[in-house]
Motif scaffolding. Sequence first.
Motif: not given
Length: 120
Positions: A87-91, A93-102
């Motif tokens: 958490k907090g690394t560039i990768g 932040i860019l890729l993320g880790n939480y899927f959201s329909w919104e």
Amino acid sequence: MKFNSRYFLITLIILLIEVAIATVLQKISFVRAYLGDILVIILIYCFIRTFFPIKNKEKLLLGIFFFAVFVEILQYFKLATFFGMGKGTIGYILLGNYFSWEDILCYATGCFFALIGDKK
């Protein structure tokens, strides 16, 4: 390849707004969660248009939308964590880790705004 200074300026402005959202405005969840996702689509669109004079804006936006949805699907499978991105690394932040329909709805909204904002 032809450099377009108008799209470059818009890209820089949106990039600065995105940085502000990620740093200064991160506590305002609506801005970070929704406005950031809408603006990232417009940012990618303007960045591509900075260097490539693509005539079919609709196809470009459709490609950007599918790319964003693909990244969102990668978030569903938590690939950032799988690849050891903390958490907090560039990768992360860019890729993320939480899927959201919104988020997907925000990407579609960003495509819509890019399309109507780029009428010439």
